[in-house]
Enzyme design. Structure first.
Site, PDB file in Angstrom:
ATOM      1  CD  GLU A  68     -73.417  49.283   7.545  1.00  0.00           C
ATOM      2  OE1 GLU A  68     -72.771  50.156   6.874  1.00  0.00           O
ATOM      3  OE2 GLU A  68     -72.543  48.099   7.653  1.00  0.00           O
ATOM      4  CB  CYS A 117     -78.019  39.297   6.640  1.00  0.00           C
ATOM      5  SG  CYS A 117     -76.630  39.087   7.767  1.00  0.00           S
ATOM      6  CB  CYS A 150     -69.665  37.386   6.235  1.00  0.00           C
ATOM      7  SG  CYS A 150     -70.828  36.444   5.822  1.00  0.00           S
TER       8      CYS A 150
HETATM    9  N1  SAH Z   1     -71.384  37.133  15.946  1.00  0.00           N
HETATM   10  C1  SAH Z   1     -71.966  36.287  15.316  1.00  0.00           C
HETATM   11  C2  SAH Z   1     -72.744  36.514  14.155  1.00  0.00           C
HETATM   12  C3  SAH Z   1     -72.356  37.561  13.393  1.00  0.00           C
HETATM   13  S1  SAH Z   1     -70.714  37.698  12.632  1.00  0.00           S
HETATM   14  C4  SAH Z   1     -70.657  35.163  14.817  1.00  0.00           C
HETATM   15  O1  SAH Z   1     -69.752  35.459  15.011  1.00  0.00           O
HETATM   16  O2  SAH Z   1     -71.153  34.226  14.363  1.00  0.00           O
HETATM   17  C5  SAH Z   1     -71.368  36.494  11.129  1.00  0.00           C
HETATM   18  C6  SAH Z   1     -70.251  35.789  10.252  1.00  0.00           C
HETATM   19  O3  SAH Z   1     -69.564  36.607   9.589  1.00  0.00           O
HETATM   20  C7  SAH Z   1     -69.670  34.792  10.915  1.00  0.00           C
HETATM   21  O4  SAH Z   1     -69.554  33.413  10.682  1.00  0.00           O
HETATM   22  C8  SAH Z   1     -68.292  35.486  11.154  1.00  0.00           C
HETATM   23  O5  SAH Z   1     -67.248  34.329  11.143  1.00  0.00           O
HETATM   24  C9  SAH Z   1     -68.180  35.880   9.767  1.00  0.00           C
HETATM   25  N2  SAH Z   1     -67.168  37.026   9.361  1.00  0.00           N
HETATM   26  C10 SAH Z   1     -66.684  37.995  10.183  1.00  0.00           C
HETATM   27  N3  SAH Z   1     -65.705  38.749   9.726  1.00  0.00           N
HETATM   28  C11 SAH Z   1     -65.504  38.019   8.638  1.00  0.00           C
HETATM   29  C12 SAH Z   1     -64.616  38.493   7.245  1.00  0.00           C
HETATM   30  N4  SAH Z   1     -63.863  39.558   7.301  1.00  0.00           N
HETATM   31  N5  SAH Z   1     -64.966  37.740   6.080  1.00  0.00           N
HETATM   32  C13 SAH Z   1     -65.999  36.628   6.077  1.00  0.00           C
HETATM   33  N6  SAH Z   1     -66.656  36.307   7.197  1.00  0.00           N
HETATM   34  C14 SAH Z   1     -66.725  36.953   8.189  1.00  0.00           C
END
Ligand code: SAH
Ligand code: SF4
Length: 352
Positions: free
Chosen positions: A93, A108, A342
């Protein structure tokens, strides 16, 4: 013989590949231009190449998309979520996010199928890591979205920002990701300003140090999510390997090398990491670091019991941070009605 995916090569590598095949380097430049400036995905459309060369290239190489569009979902705010199928049948995705107010067209994109980090609040981590994406598969997400949003002429409107914040841990797929960033940034490629490219990491210390050495001027975002090791260990298993003091010293090294401000991301989870005491603890942790804090109210994930805090608690948390002199914003939520936000991206293997 496997055909060479030309989108997995940066411009320099593409020129070398052409020379190795005994073609002049300028042919590589022409092909590069067709791919990234015109959105062309077959050699036969490359009309300034001799017919014979087009057929030869077609035998040895590929400029065809690595992604087959399976489905799109459009949210009321204009966000579009794309579901792709890869050539091995796996699915993936990516998300397009228009910001009409300031003419930003952001995408993204994902860097891995699944993710090995297993953060407890994240949908992507649930099914573990399947595999890294190739550079071509990373690039095609931007290319295919660019084709889809173009009206009439390719590249109009042009994608202005790319965030590597979809599925996967970018720094765990370092080489392929950096090559994709080079192609996105290349004047003769997508020509997206390097400061408009964001790489988000859960905190892989060696990756952050490697990135610092490259001194690219991209935006590094680090997912912090907790103000101390005790809590971060429970939310993000990677913290047991690279605890906060090591992580923050790598971040400081990154800032020293690049002179760039770093973004910290902090998901707010109700009654887990959102108390005023934790806000103060976060302030002391970040004091003196050239940073920006991005607060992300937790997005619901199926099978995850946590919730986002009430609005007042989010604002109180933000106010404490702000009053103590740290630049902070609350992330504006996009496309929640289509689970494009996210942490909500997942591949087919990790459903339910
Ligand atoms: N693996 C990398 C990039 C992908 S995750 C990382 O962890 O930074 C991208 C962002 O989504 C990260 O900041 C992560 O903390 C956030 N994220 C993951 N699960 C989430 C959720 N359930 N709600 C809001 N943000 C979330
Ligand atoms: Fe992986 Fe990032 Fe999700 Fe953690 S938050 S599981 S690192 S994609």
């Amino acid at each position: 013989m496997m055909k060479q995916d030309l989108k997995s090569l940066n411009r320099k590598e593409m020129i070398n590949w052409f020379k190795k095949e005994n073609y002049p380097g300028f042919r590589a430049e022409q092909v590069f231009n067709w791919i990234y400036k015109n959105g062309v995905d077959s050699f036969h459309e490359m009309t300034n190449l001799p017919e014979e060369l087009r057929s030869e290239l077609d035998e040895k190489a590929s400029v065809k998309s690595n992604l087959l569009l399976k489905k799109t979902l459009q949210a009321s705010d204009g966000t579009i979520k794309y579901l792709w199928e890869l050539t091995d049948g796996e699915t993936l995705e990516s998300v397009y996010l228009p910001f009409y107010e300031d003419m930003r067209h952001s995408v993204c994109i994902s860097t891995q199928l699944g993710c090995a980090m297993n953060c407890i609040f994240c949908a992507t981590g649930k099914g573990g890591l399947v595999r890294n994406l190739t550079t071509g598969e990373i690039i095609d997400q931007v290319l295919e979205i660019q084709k889809d949003i173009s009206s009439g002429e390719f590249g109009k409107p042009g994608i202005t920002n790319v965030v590597l914040m979809g599925m996967g841990e970018p720094l765990a797929n370092f080489d392929n990701v950096i090559k994709a960033v080079e192609i996105l940034n290349d004047e003769k490629g997508f020509a997206i300003g390097i400061r408009r490219i964001t790489v988000s990491s859960s905190g892989l210390v060696p990756g952050i140090r490697r990135l610092a050495e490259l001194n690219l001027q991209l935006v590094l975002a680090v997912s912090l999510n907790a103000p101390n090791d005790l809590l971060r260990n429970t939310l993000m298993p990677i913290n047991r390997k690279y605890p906060l003091d090591e992580l923050l010293s790598a971040v400081k090294y990154y800032i020293k090398k690049t002179s760039r401000r770093v973004t910290f991301e902090y998901i707010l989870i109700d009654n887990v990491n959102d108390s005023p005491e934790q806000a103060y603890e976060l302030v002391s942790l970040l004091r003196g670091i050239k940073c920006h804090l991005n607060l992300i109210p937790l997005n619901p994930v199926r099978g995850v019991k946590y919730r986002r805090p009430a609005r007042e608690k989010i604002l109180l948390f933000r106010d404490i941070i702000e009053k103590n002199g740290i630049a902070v914003t609350i992330r504006q939520e996009r496309g929640p009605d289509i689970e494009a936000a996210c942490g909500q991206l997942r591949h087919s293997g990790s459903k339910g």
